[in-house]
Design a protein around this motif. Structure first.
Motif, PDB file in Angstrom:
ATOM      1  N   GLU A   1       0.863  -1.234   0.028  1.00 46.44           N
ATOM      2  CA  GLU A   1      -0.166  -0.058  -0.033  1.00 46.44           C
ATOM      3  C   GLU A   1       0.907   1.375   0.063  1.00 46.44           C
ATOM      4  OE1 GLU A   1      -2.911   2.451  -0.170  1.00 46.44           O
ATOM      5  OE2 GLU A   1      -3.062   0.572  -0.680  1.00 46.44           O
ATOM      6  N   MET A   2       1.995   1.497   0.774  1.00 48.44           N
ATOM      7  CA  MET A   2       2.963   2.295   0.951  1.00 48.44           C
ATOM      8  C   MET A   2       3.758   2.694  -0.535  1.00 48.44           C
ATOM      9  SD  MET A   2       2.318   3.949   3.741  1.00 48.44           S
ATOM     10  CE  MET A   2       3.455   5.090   3.318  1.00 48.44           C
ATOM     11  N   GLN A   3       3.908   1.423  -1.207  1.00 45.01           N
ATOM     12  CA  GLN A   3       4.750   1.675  -2.424  1.00 45.01           C
ATOM     13  C   GLN A   3       3.766   2.313  -3.489  1.00 45.01           C
ATOM     14  OE1 GLN A   3       5.746  -2.470  -3.033  1.00 45.01           O
ATOM     15  NE2 GLN A   3       7.481  -2.164  -1.877  1.00 45.01           N
ATOM     16  N   LEU A   4       2.270   1.919  -3.401  1.00 44.81           N
ATOM     17  CA  LEU A   4       1.184   2.384  -4.326  1.00 44.81           C
ATOM     18  C   LEU A   4       1.339   3.973  -4.317  1.00 44.81           C
ATOM     19  CD1 LEU A   4      -0.759   1.965  -6.516  1.00 44.81           C
ATOM     20  CD2 LEU A   4      -2.482   1.371  -4.759  1.00 44.81           C
ATOM     21  N   VAL A   5       1.215   4.296  -2.949  1.00 43.91           N
ATOM     22  CA  VAL A   5       1.095   5.669  -2.627  1.00 43.91           C
ATOM     23  C   VAL A   5       2.317   6.533  -3.069  1.00 43.91           C
ATOM     24  CG1 VAL A   5       1.073   7.470  -0.798  1.00 43.91           C
ATOM     25  CG2 VAL A   5      -0.536   5.334  -0.506  1.00 43.91           C
ATOM     26  N   GLU A   6       3.369   5.887  -2.988  1.00 44.00           N
ATOM     27  CA  GLU A   6       4.580   6.646  -3.257  1.00 44.00           C
ATOM     28  C   GLU A   6       4.570   6.823  -4.890  1.00 44.00           C
ATOM     29  OE1 GLU A   6       7.765   4.552  -1.951  1.00 44.00           O
ATOM     30  OE2 GLU A   6       7.421   5.352   0.509  1.00 44.00           O
ATOM     31  N   GLN A   7       4.266   5.875  -5.817  1.00 40.18           N
ATOM     32  CA  GLN A   7       4.375   5.656  -6.871  1.00 40.18           C
ATOM     33  C   GLN A   7       3.189   6.831  -7.591  1.00 40.18           C
ATOM     34  OE1 GLN A   7       3.080   1.708  -8.154  1.00 40.18           O
ATOM     35  NE2 GLN A   7       5.276   0.831  -7.606  1.00 40.18           N
TER      36      GLN A   7
ATOM     37  N   GLU B   1      -6.888  10.094  -3.276  1.00 35.33           N
ATOM     38  CA  GLU B   1      -6.158   9.027  -3.067  1.00 35.33           C
ATOM     39  C   GLU B   1      -5.810   8.890  -1.618  1.00 35.33           C
ATOM     40  OE1 GLU B   1      -2.822   6.717  -2.797  1.00 35.33           O
ATOM     41  OE2 GLU B   1      -4.601   6.979  -4.062  1.00 35.33           O
ATOM     42  N   ILE B   2      -5.958  10.034  -0.677  1.00 37.11           N
ATOM     43  CA  ILE B   2      -6.022   9.998   0.759  1.00 37.11           C
ATOM     44  C   ILE B   2      -7.315   9.225   1.144  1.00 37.11           C
ATOM     45  CG2 ILE B   2      -6.368  11.455   2.709  1.00 37.11           C
ATOM     46  CD1 ILE B   2      -4.899  13.416   1.644  1.00 37.11           C
ATOM     47  N   HIS B   3      -8.343   9.449   0.650  1.00 37.37           N
ATOM     48  CA  HIS B   3      -9.627   8.674   0.903  1.00 37.37           C
ATOM     49  C   HIS B   3      -9.341   7.107   0.596  1.00 37.37           C
ATOM     50  CE1 HIS B   3     -13.756   7.662   1.807  1.00 37.37           C
ATOM     51  NE2 HIS B   3     -13.876   7.044   0.513  1.00 37.37           N
ATOM     52  N   ARG B   4      -8.837   6.927  -0.394  1.00 38.92           N
ATOM     53  CA  ARG B   4      -8.575   5.594  -1.033  1.00 38.92           C
ATOM     54  C   ARG B   4      -7.500   4.735  -0.106  1.00 38.92           C
ATOM     55  NH1 ARG B   4      -5.231   2.245  -2.450  1.00 38.92           N
ATOM     56  NH2 ARG B   4      -3.761   3.802  -2.244  1.00 38.92           N
ATOM     57  N   ASN B   5      -6.324   5.495   0.329  1.00 43.32           N
ATOM     58  CA  ASN B   5      -5.455   4.990   1.300  1.00 43.32           C
ATOM     59  C   ASN B   5      -5.926   4.650   2.683  1.00 43.32           C
ATOM     60  OD1 ASN B   5      -3.129   6.348   3.251  1.00 43.32           O
ATOM     61  ND2 ASN B   5      -2.493   4.576   2.044  1.00 43.32           N
ATOM     62  N   ARG B   6      -6.936   5.639   3.180  1.00 40.51           N
ATOM     63  CA  ARG B   6      -7.351   5.293   4.532  1.00 40.51           C
ATOM     64  C   ARG B   6      -8.200   4.199   4.301  1.00 40.51           C
ATOM     65  NH1 ARG B   6      -8.627  11.454   6.472  1.00 40.51           N
ATOM     66  NH2 ARG B   6      -6.406  12.294   6.593  1.00 40.51           N
ATOM     67  N   SER B   7      -9.177   4.065   3.469  1.00 40.57           N
ATOM     68  CA  SER B   7     -10.007   3.109   3.168  1.00 40.57           C
ATOM     69  C   SER B   7      -9.141   1.547   2.970  1.00 40.57           C
ATOM     70  CB  SER B   7     -10.910   3.061   2.291  1.00 40.57           C
ATOM     71  OG  SER B   7     -11.850   4.274   2.207  1.00 40.57           O
ATOM     72  N   ARG B   8      -8.276   1.662   2.598  1.00 38.79           N
ATOM     73  CA  ARG B   8      -7.360   0.449   2.209  1.00 38.79           C
ATOM     74  C   ARG B   8      -6.824  -0.093   3.577  1.00 38.79           C
ATOM     75  NH1 ARG B   8      -8.212  -3.110  -1.433  1.00 38.79           N
ATOM     76  NH2 ARG B   8      -8.286  -1.259  -2.800  1.00 38.79           N
ATOM     77  N   VAL B   9      -6.312   0.898   4.152  1.00 40.33           N
ATOM     78  CA  VAL B   9      -5.695   0.663   5.487  1.00 40.33           C
ATOM     79  C   VAL B   9      -6.700   0.043   6.495  1.00 40.33           C
ATOM     80  CG1 VAL B   9      -4.452   1.515   7.468  1.00 40.33           C
ATOM     81  CG2 VAL B   9      -3.493   2.200   5.266  1.00 40.33           C
ATOM     82  N   MET B  10      -7.753   0.793   6.545  1.00 40.94           N
ATOM     83  CA  MET B  10      -8.718   0.227   7.451  1.00 40.94           C
ATOM     84  C   MET B  10      -9.386  -1.032   7.115  1.00 40.94           C
ATOM     85  SD  MET B  10     -12.458   2.125   8.323  1.00 40.94           S
ATOM     86  CE  MET B  10     -11.660   3.606   8.474  1.00 40.94           C
ATOM     87  N   GLU B  11      -9.325  -1.184   5.763  1.00 42.00           N
ATOM     88  CA  GLU B  11      -9.789  -2.598   5.382  1.00 42.00           C
ATOM     89  C   GLU B  11      -8.708  -3.813   5.608  1.00 42.00           C
ATOM     90  OE1 GLU B  11     -10.663  -5.143   1.064  1.00 42.00           O
ATOM     91  OE2 GLU B  11     -10.208  -2.748   1.045  1.00 42.00           O
ATOM     92  N   ILE B  12      -7.465  -3.307   5.616  1.00 40.81           N
ATOM     93  CA  ILE B  12      -6.395  -4.484   6.150  1.00 40.81           C
ATOM     94  C   ILE B  12      -6.481  -4.651   7.336  1.00 40.81           C
ATOM     95  CG2 ILE B  12      -3.894  -4.488   6.262  1.00 40.81           C
ATOM     96  CD1 ILE B  12      -3.428  -2.925   3.679  1.00 40.81           C
ATOM     97  N   ASN B  13      -6.713  -3.334   8.257  1.00 40.27           N
ATOM     98  CA  ASN B  13      -6.778  -3.690   9.805  1.00 40.27           C
ATOM     99  C   ASN B  13      -7.850  -4.487  10.064  1.00 40.27           C
ATOM    100  OD1 ASN B  13      -4.274  -2.251  10.363  1.00 40.27           O
ATOM    101  ND2 ASN B  13      -5.280  -0.374  10.487  1.00 40.27           N
ATOM    102  N   GLN B  14      -9.070  -4.428   9.370  1.00 38.17           N
ATOM    103  CA  GLN B  14     -10.383  -5.155   9.787  1.00 38.17           C
ATOM    104  C   GLN B  14     -10.121  -6.501   9.366  1.00 38.17           C
ATOM    105  OE1 GLN B  14     -13.212  -3.243   7.585  1.00 38.17           O
ATOM    106  NE2 GLN B  14     -13.742  -1.506   9.060  1.00 38.17           N
ATOM    107  N   TYR B  15      -9.182  -6.735   8.298  1.00 41.90           N
ATOM    108  CA  TYR B  15      -9.046  -8.155   7.913  1.00 41.90           C
ATOM    109  C   TYR B  15      -8.256  -8.936   8.939  1.00 41.90           C
ATOM    110  CZ  TYR B  15      -7.618 -12.300   5.300  1.00 41.90           C
ATOM    111  OH  TYR B  15      -7.202 -13.456   4.702  1.00 41.90           O
TER     112      TYR B  15
END
Length: 370
Positions: free
Chosen positions: A233-239, A340-354
């Protein structure tokens, strides 16, 4: 656990120490004396013995690229470091030191024999690159948990293991646990592991112990999965951040090109006007020659004035276009950034929930109950 050196000055590996060590272990015949006199190329050295030298810090070994055996035992080394260049190392002895963490061995992929006996290590870790490891001595340290032994299953070539003197050895199921999870082991704590003993010990391990092991492995897998997902996820944000920057360069350089085109237009217009005036003068015999400079001056002024007005209108129009374009680009970039911020937060939340879901599943199991 390690020796005390209160009365001895700590040393760092330097050129003089290395030269002396190589000379001491070299041949004593005439050829050896000649090598001592003319100097020794460290790149040719295969084995190096630096024990009992009160070394505090590993350093200056970068020239020994062909070294296969390194002896650093009985020193006061606190950290494993500066071994990156020793890629041909097969045998490494760091016993009887003050090391607390296993690290700095990632490039030693050919290592087969590693001794960390009598240090201050509490966890077996950071050895993943040593897939050729056959002999591992880490006795007399501070290893306490049986679960940490599961890590050793990574090393398919491991045949000799010494853990004697660690707190983990006091566990009543220690020997059977090792035998069960390292079935290819030949020697454990200086004793031969017989096949029938391995089978007996495997059969004697309780279901609870097996469950504990599996649960530990499962939690380790969850931790690795979490780290992998977060890293991706962090690599995607940087790209996305890198790709967004060049967008601002779309409008750069265009005005310079247009200015050159404007100047060219003005020069050609002035050239045509003067040429036309000269033709008219030649054809009109009644025109007094002395009036020509004044007429030319008037035409030049008129053309310049027209050019200035023309440039002003173009610049005003261009500024308007660029302002609107930059406003549009800025708004678009801002929207992309927010999305992108919204997508990143959603993705991190999704990972944490999983991950929380996986942990909740393990917590709800009754396998650890007697």
């Amino acid at each position: 656990m390690s020796r005390l050196y209160d009365s001895i000055e700590p040393n760092v590996i330097d050129e003089e120490m290395l030269q002396r060590a190589v000379e001491e272990q070299g041949p004593r015949e005439e050829a050896g004396l000649l090598a001592k006199k003319e100097g020794i190329n460290f790149r040719d050295v295969k084995e190096l013995q630096l024990d009992f030298r009160n070394i505090l810090k590993i350093d200056n070994l970068w020239q020994f690229v062909n070294l296969t055996k390194l002896q650093l035992d009985n020193n006061i080394i606190e950290k494993i470091e500066s071994l990156e260049c020793l890629v041909n190392l097969v045998w490494l002895d760091l016993s009887f030191n003050n090391i607390e963490i296993i690290e700095g061995l990632d490039t030693l992929v050919k290592l087969q024999d590693l001794s960390l006996f009598n240090n201050r290590i509490s966890k077996i870790e950071n050895l993943d690159a040593l897939q050729e490891l056959q002999v591992f001595s880490i006795g007399n340290n501070a290893i306490q948990t049986l679960e940490n032994m599961i890590y050793l299953r990574k090393f398919k070539n491991l045949r000799t293991l010494n853990l004697a003197g660690n707190p983990v050895c006091e566990n009543e199921v220690y020997a059977m646990f090792i035998a069960a999870h390292l079935p290819d082991l030949v020697y454990l704590d200086f004793r031969l592991v017989e096949d029938n003993m391995v089978l007996d010990k495997i059969q004697s391990i309780s279901d609870t112990m097996v469950a504990e092991v599996k649960l530990t492995e499962y939690n380790e897998d969850i931790a690795k999965l979490t780290e992998t997902l977060m890293t991706l996820e962090m690599q995607l944000v940087e790209q996305l951040e890198v790709k967004r920057d060049p967008f601002w360069r779309i409008f750069l350089g265009r005005r310079f090109v247009r200015n050159r085109q404007r100047n060219y237009h003005h020069e050609k217009l002035l050239e045509i006007a003067i040429s036309t005036l000269e033709k008219i003068v030649k054809r009109c015999a009644l025109v007094i020659p002395t009036t020509i400079p004044c007429t030319v001056h008037t035409i030049v002024n008129a053309v310049n004035a027209s050019h200035d007005i023309h440039l002003l209108k173009i610049d005003n129009r261009e500024d308007e276009i660029i302002t609107k374009a930059n406003g549009w680009a800025s708004a678009l970039i801002e929207k992309v950034h927010k999305d992108e911020i919204h997508r990143n937060r959603s993705r991190v939340m999704e990972i944490n929930q999983y991950v929380d879901h996986l942990h909740s599943e393990t917590d709800s199991l009754d396998i650890l109950e007697q």
